[in-house]
Design an enzyme around this catalytic site. Sequence first.
Site, PDB file in Angstrom:
ATOM      1  N   HIS A   1    -156.290  -2.845-124.566  1.00  0.00           N
ATOM      2  CA  HIS A   1    -157.581  -2.292-124.244  1.00  0.00           C
ATOM      3  C   HIS A   1    -158.365  -2.350-125.549  1.00  0.00           C
ATOM      4  O   HIS A   1    -159.551  -2.287-125.291  1.00  0.00           O
ATOM      5  CB  HIS A   1    -157.464  -0.772-123.516  1.00  0.00           C
TER       6      HIS A   1
ATOM      7  N   ASN B   1    -157.486   5.742-132.801  1.00  0.00           N
ATOM      8  CA  ASN B   1    -156.259   5.564-133.155  1.00  0.00           C
ATOM      9  C   ASN B   1    -155.402   4.614-132.193  1.00  0.00           C
ATOM     10  O   ASN B   1    -154.314   4.349-132.512  1.00  0.00           O
ATOM     11  CB  ASN B   1    -155.737   6.989-132.729  1.00  0.00           C
ATOM     12  N   SER B   2    -156.196   4.104-131.291  1.00  0.00           N
ATOM     13  CA  SER B   2    -155.426   3.141-130.066  1.00  0.00           C
ATOM     14  C   SER B   2    -154.827   1.946-130.754  1.00  0.00           C
ATOM     15  O   SER B   2    -155.407   1.310-131.675  1.00  0.00           O
ATOM     16  CB  SER B   2    -156.303   2.821-129.189  1.00  0.00           C
TER      17      SER B   2
ATOM     18  N   ASP C   1    -150.058  -2.084-121.898  1.00  0.00           N
ATOM     19  CA  ASP C   1    -151.355  -2.076-122.677  1.00  0.00           C
ATOM     20  C   ASP C   1    -150.901  -2.476-123.988  1.00  0.00           C
ATOM     21  O   ASP C   1    -151.364  -1.793-124.988  1.00  0.00           O
ATOM     22  CB  ASP C   1    -151.633  -0.662-122.454  1.00  0.00           C
TER      23      ASP C   1
END
Length: 498
Positions: free
Chosen positions: A133, A243-244, A166
């Site tokens: 994402h 942080n993703s 993801d």
Amino acid sequence: MTRKVSLSLVGALVAPAVLVAFVLGMVVSAALSCGSRPVQAQVTSTPALGSADAGVSPFVRVADAVIPTVVYISAEKKVKVSTQPQMEWEGPFGEFFKRFFPEMPGMPFEQEQNALGSGVIIDSRGYIVTNNHVIAGFDRIAVKLSDGTEFSSKHVKVVGRDPKSDLAVLKVDADKPLPTLPFGRAEDIKVGDWAIAVGNAFGLQSTVTVGVISAKGRSGIPLPEGPSYQDFIQTDASINPGNSGGALVNIRGELIGINTAIRSPVGANVGIGFAVPVDMVKSVTDQLLEHGKVVRGFLGIRPQPVTEVIRKAKRLPNTNGVLVSEVIKDNPAEKAGVKAGDVITKVNGVDVENVEWFRRKVAELAPGSVVTLTLVRDGKTVTVRVKLTEMPDDAQASVPGEDRPAAKLGIAVRQLTDAERREAGVEGGVVVESVEPGSAAADAGMQRGDIIFEVGDRKIETVADFNRAVTQAGKEAAVLFRVKRGNVKLYVAVEPGE
């Protein structure tokens, strides 16, 4: 007289001996006490968590090792935006224009959209794992290392993406070997272990936060970014936007997960963050590096949990396994003789833990492989061998992935079983499994359990129909759903957020 002299001599001899013994005892006691102190000091002064350097936090060593392996990712794209401002008509012809020309369309224009995230270098040749994402749908992706080295979009390649987990893999054109992280082992991760998150929270590069592993195996969590395969590590190490795709490591500096999402009513960390576990990261990245995509095995059933009520109704000894609610026509399970109502208790001899475990284990098997299922049917144990095929793209949609427009609306849907359709009196449709609090769907009044049988002017039979219809309708200002709620049919208009 002789007796008295004898006693005096004895007393004179014994008293000094007692005194000498007392003094020697004190000396020996002091010596023993002093001898024990170094042992006690050695135990209590040992640096915490096995640090070799007294007074140096082990987190410092972990940060020094991990920060160079975590990168800053920025992504950009241009989107066309159209506005329709309300015109205010005045003068003698004002009423005429208000009646026949209530709105005048605005001029479309291009608007820049940006995304920020993190990534982890997993191969010294420049391969980086991040969240799907973070990069999906963006035209230009740039990468910046912790030492300031930057790779513009022309030097960054998308190797492969997997929306279902993801995860995604990038490749940068590095002219020298890059630092990497060792992989930890999933079986070594324990609840209560230290957890250290490294990423670019709110765009602040190389942010380090510390917490513990709060839980393992979290699934069924409705997240706007998905994924549909969930086996999350939960941590209270602070994870925030940016942080993703960053690293979650243990106290030894080993990668144990890729930080993916938070659950928060305010959009920032409240102590509940989720990371994709290292075993899934390794499995997915290996396939993306080798094939550019992830190929999963497909059985062709719709499983559901065995609840206590179902256990009683089917006279089962326990709630172990999954119930086959539907067998999809012309797929491997049907051809092998699996029937709706069967309870699958083992996969290749291993006990089934829950629905998520079952789906993941089957998906991990290669298409063409043969899986042995142990079933309970009418109180009897049956063994069935099924040859798997490749999972079609639209086979899993019970939790919206980032690449599905329904995620932007804040809903998760699944296929209705035949029994549910009969009970509801509908021929097709999908049922809403969850509604994200504060989402566009929640604001519009969409509820869990709603059966959606029309989107716009399209009839909905399957999840694939639903995805296509929402994709098309998503181009409009609002998406109009026809739903059945209990015995009432109604329309729900959902306006997607920006």
